[in-house]
Design a protein around this motif. Structure first.
Motif, PDB file in Angstrom:
ATOM      1  N   ARG A 114       0.854  -1.182   0.000  1.00  0.00           N
ATOM      2  CA  ARG A 114       0.000   0.000   0.000  1.00  0.00           C
ATOM      3  C   ARG A 114       0.896   1.241   0.000  1.00  0.00           C
ATOM      4  O   ARG A 114       1.780   1.363   0.856  1.00  0.00           O
ATOM      5  N   ALA A 115       0.685   2.127  -0.958  1.00  0.00           N
ATOM      6  CA  ALA A 115       1.533   3.319  -1.085  1.00  0.00           C
ATOM      7  C   ALA A 115       0.665   4.569  -1.124  1.00  0.00           C
ATOM      8  O   ALA A 115      -0.419   4.552  -1.704  1.00  0.00           O
ATOM      9  N   GLU A 116       1.146   5.641  -0.496  1.00  0.00           N
ATOM     10  CA  GLU A 116       0.384   6.900  -0.544  1.00  0.00           C
ATOM     11  C   GLU A 116       0.616   7.611  -1.869  1.00  0.00           C
ATOM     12  O   GLU A 116      -0.244   8.334  -2.350  1.00  0.00           O
ATOM     13  N   ALA A 117       1.814   7.456  -2.424  1.00  0.00           N
ATOM     14  CA  ALA A 117       2.094   8.053  -3.737  1.00  0.00           C
ATOM     15  C   ALA A 117       2.907   7.055  -4.546  1.00  0.00           C
ATOM     16  O   ALA A 117       3.612   6.220  -3.987  1.00  0.00           O
ATOM     17  N   VAL A 118       2.758   7.153  -5.856  1.00  0.00           N
ATOM     18  CA  VAL A 118       3.472   6.258  -6.766  1.00  0.00           C
ATOM     19  C   VAL A 118       4.177   7.111  -7.815  1.00  0.00           C
ATOM     20  O   VAL A 118       3.603   8.089  -8.313  1.00  0.00           O
ATOM     21  N   VAL A 119       5.424   6.779  -8.118  1.00  0.00           N
ATOM     22  CA  VAL A 119       6.105   7.442  -9.230  1.00  0.00           C
ATOM     23  C   VAL A 119       6.324   6.404 -10.328  1.00  0.00           C
ATOM     24  O   VAL A 119       6.946   5.368 -10.103  1.00  0.00           O
ATOM     25  N   LEU A 120       5.777   6.670 -11.507  1.00  0.00           N
ATOM     26  CA  LEU A 120       5.930   5.774 -12.646  1.00  0.00           C
ATOM     27  C   LEU A 120       7.244   6.100 -13.354  1.00  0.00           C
ATOM     28  O   LEU A 120       7.471   7.239 -13.748  1.00  0.00           O
ATOM     29  N   ALA A 121       8.115   5.107 -13.501  1.00  0.00           N
ATOM     30  CA  ALA A 121       9.422   5.324 -14.159  1.00  0.00           C
ATOM     31  C   ALA A 121       9.808   4.053 -14.916  1.00  0.00           C
ATOM     32  O   ALA A 121      10.914   3.554 -14.779  1.00  0.00           O
ATOM     33  N   MET A 122       8.860   3.534 -15.708  1.00  0.00           N
ATOM     34  CA  MET A 122       9.063   2.235 -16.370  1.00  0.00           C
ATOM     35  C   MET A 122       9.811   2.329 -17.699  1.00  0.00           C
ATOM     36  O   MET A 122      10.026   1.308 -18.351  1.00  0.00           O
ATOM     37  N   GLY A 123      10.127   3.540 -18.138  1.00  0.00           N
ATOM     38  CA  GLY A 123      10.894   3.656 -19.378  1.00  0.00           C
ATOM     39  C   GLY A 123      10.050   3.387 -20.618  1.00  0.00           C
ATOM     40  O   GLY A 123       8.829   3.509 -20.607  1.00  0.00           O
ATOM     41  N   CYS A 124      10.730   3.007 -21.705  1.00  0.00           N
ATOM     42  CA  CYS A 124      10.006   2.773 -22.943  1.00  0.00           C
ATOM     43  C   CYS A 124      10.505   1.490 -23.577  1.00  0.00           C
ATOM     44  O   CYS A 124      11.455   0.884 -23.117  1.00  0.00           O
ATOM     45  N   ARG A 125       9.838   1.066 -24.608  1.00  0.00           N
ATOM     46  CA  ARG A 125      10.336  -0.092 -25.354  1.00  0.00           C
ATOM     47  C   ARG A 125      10.356   0.265 -26.829  1.00  0.00           C
ATOM     48  O   ARG A 125       9.797   1.281 -27.246  1.00  0.00           O
ATOM     49  N   GLU A 126      10.991  -0.586 -27.626  1.00  0.00           N
ATOM     50  CA  GLU A 126      11.094  -0.291 -29.050  1.00  0.00           C
ATOM     51  C   GLU A 126       9.814  -0.676 -29.749  1.00  0.00           C
ATOM     52  O   GLU A 126       9.150  -1.642 -29.371  1.00  0.00           O
TER      53      GLU A 126
END
Ligand SMILES: Cc1cc2nc3c(=O)[nH]c(=O)nc-3n(C[C@H](O)[C@H](O)[C@H](O)COP(=O)(O)OP(=O)(O)OC[C@H]3O[C@@H](n4cnc5c(N)ncnc54)[C@H](O)[C@@H]3O)c2cc1C
Ligand code: SF4
Lengths: 427, 123
Positions: A114-126
């Motif tokens: 359980r998180a109060e905030a989430v940072v999305l940092a999954m990058g990209c794909r080709e």
């Protein structure tokens, strides 16, 4: 259930810088989740130099740049779970803005956090090759440039000896040089557009240095070979990207590399219900880099594709800092409506695309890309119909991300602000 | 008189620069938009240099390959000599960023150094 204040999804340069930003803003409870066995993201396979000129004033290789951030994260005692795949992010559904992050790893199995905030940092794909619409069979020997990069640089395996490359993005250019240095013959790089999306420096140092021809306005029209690629035919295209009969050139080769662009990795983001921009293919964010789902922030290549990692690090630090402000309730509530930034006249998009001056820190950084090559033209910013920025540049090119920094004080001077427009102007 | 065509890498303009040489001496530089291009062109025709990056196998480590680079720039015409020499180079874990993997490669006076940390695999 395990709890954490800020969960960071992805431990590439964006995730690491976001974690550092949040910690430096005073947040103690942070967890980075990374599916790979190492943190550092795509930089681990980018062994060429040219990283970090803006941040460190020296030219580092990808792994060296990543290590600086890995070291800093360790110094700050930020925990990072490796070999950990995030499967889902959803609302806690109890009236709070908390999120439930579901992840999987060998030690803990399937875990709900359980998180109060989430940072999305999954990058990209080709962009996968299926999307490219190349006719012919699907023999072995066709790789995306990034896959070839991983094979050569991480696994120490050469995918082929005679190579044609489709697409002149930076990864394709870098791989043209890398395969040449490893003893392969790179016959040609074909680019559909009349210009290359790659950096000039890469064209010179990866192609010109080795006499590799760059065929602009060309595409692959045929691939021969049943089991393994045997030959590739390219042809020139007209202004509608249609191949021109009679311009075909056939190359005997065993490998075709595809370097046709990158797409932000946003399955988790879409499933969470965040609004996705049709242009960047990343989530739409506001000035705090917060998505349309409160408490969920985004940065790096998952937000929009970057060419310089320095900007990824800057952006990610801001996202991390804002996640820390969010969990402390420091992002002010506001009565004034959000303003949508309009991108016009050659400007394809801006990030962020939504601004609220009440939430703004001292400055607003707008990043944008243009849709074609423009020379001797002005970039302009209008607040309502007042032009507050008008700057001439020798060149704008789609391969280069542009940055505009506006002072909050200058924005507040405009009364009754309703629209912000970024555009290119002849004069 | 010899003419050399170059693309400046100083900025996205990518000016096409023509350098006229007379017996190795630069007579003129044309086509550049700014001084950066002039400097680039002169250096490029008189003493072109590059940083070479690659990766080499590492034994006893947690990963199988370690990325490396020339610690400084080497003459451009030595790139393939350096690559050939690297084909037989092996590193042994542990390796840390900056460790010398091969000293004075091909008599260039420049070392090959690691650009990645590789820990030793636990037995
Ligand atoms: C091939 C290539 C060459 C480049 N060359 C240069 C250059 O020369 N100079 C320069 O400055 N920049 C360069 N760049 C740009 C820069 O390196 C990237 O923009 C930067 O690495 C992006 O960082 P990121 O953290 O957003 O993404 P990434 O580095 O891709 O990191 C994302 C991380 O998230 C993890 N992840 C994804 N999904 C999940 C999940 N569900 N659960 C857990 N973890 C997950 C991934 O494993 C990965 O480690 C290059 C980029 C590429 C792709
Ligand atoms: S000469 Fe100047 S303007 Fe032209 S590419 Fe080089 S740095 Fe850019």
């Amino acid at each position: 259930m395990n709890t954490v204040k800020i969960a960071i999804i992805g431990g590439g340069p964006a995730g690491l810088a976001a974690a550092i930003g949040a910690r430096e803003a005073g947040e103690d409870s942070i967890l980075v989740l990374e599916r790979d066995r190492l943190s550092g993201g795509i930089l681990n396979q980018c062994i060429h130099n040219g990283f970090g000129l803006h941040t460190f004033k020296e030219e580092l290789t990808g792994p060296e740049y990543a290590q600086r951030f890995i070291d800093r994260a360790e110094e700050l005692k930020i925990p990072c779970r490796l070999n950990t795949m995030v499967m889902d992010i959803s609302a806690a559904g109890d009236g709070s803005s908390d999120k439930i992050v579901t992840y999987l790893n060998r030690e803990e199995g399937l875990v709900q956090l359980r998180a109060e905030a989430v940072v999305l940092a999954m990058g990209c794909r080709e962009r996968p090759r299926g999307a490219l619409n190349i006719p012919g069979f699907r023999p072995a020997g066709i790789y995306t440039a990034g896959t070839a990069q991983r094979l050569v640089n991480i696994e120490g395996f050469m995918p082929g000896k005679r190579v044609v490359i489709l697409g002149s993005g930076d990864i394709g250019l870098i791989m043209a040089r890398r395969m040449t240095l490893e003893g392969a013959k790179v016959l040609a790089v074909a680019e559909l557009m009349p210009y290359s999306g790659g950096l000039k420096r890469n064209i010179v140092q990866c192609l010109d240095d080795f006499g590799i021809p760059l065929k602009l306005s060309h595409t692959v029209v045929d691939i021969e070979g049943k089991e393994r690629v045997q030959a590739v035919t390219i042809a020139q295209v007209d202004e509608h990207s249609t191949p021109i009969p009679g311009t075909e050139e056939r190359y005997e080769c065993d490998t075709l590399l595809l370097s046709c662009g990158l797409l932000p990795e946003n399955e988790l983001t879409s499933a969470l219900g965040a609004d996705i921009s049709p242009v960047t293919r990343g989530p739409e964010v506001n000035e705090s880099l917060e998505t349309s789902v409160p408490g969920v922030f985004a940065c790096g290549n998952v937000l929009h594709v970057h060419d310089l990692v320095d900007f990824v690090s800057q952006e990610a630090e801001l996202a991390g800092r804002n996640a820390a402000r969010f969990v402390r309730g420091e992002i002010p509530k506001t009565e004034i409506p959000d303003i949508r930034v309009t991108a016009e006249n050659g400007v394809r998009y801006t990030v962020p695309e939504i601004i609220n001056t009440d939430r703004l820190e001292d400055t607003l950084t707008l990043r944008f890309r243009v849709g074609a090559v423009y020379k001797d033209i002005y970039e302009s910013v209008y607040l309502n119909d007042r032009r507050i920025l008008h700057k001439k540049k020798k060149i704008f090119s789609p391969g280069e991300m542009e940055t505009i920094v506006l002072k909050k004080s200058a924005i507040l001077e405009v009364p009754d602000l309703k629209t912000i427009t970024v555009k290119l102007e002849e004069e | 008189m010899e003419k050399r065509e170059l693309t400046c890498i100083g900025c996205p303009m990518g000016c096409q620069i023509t350098v006229t040489l007379d017996g190795g001496a630069v007579k003129s530089v044309e086509g550049n938009t700014c001084m950066k291009g002039d400097q680039y062109a002169r250096a490029e025709v008189t003493r072109p240099v590059r940083t070479v990056t690659s990766s080499v196998p590492v034994t006893g480590g947690t990963i199988g390959q370690v990325s490396v680079k020339t610690a400084g720039e080497i003459p451009k015409d030595k790139i393939f000599d350096v690559m050939d020499a690297l084909r037989t180079v092996r590193a042994e874990a542990p390796v840390s960023i900056g460790s010398v993997i091969a000293a004075d490669i091909c008599g260039t006076g420049v070392d090959i150094v690691a650009t990645k940390n590789v820990e030793r695999k636990a037995q």
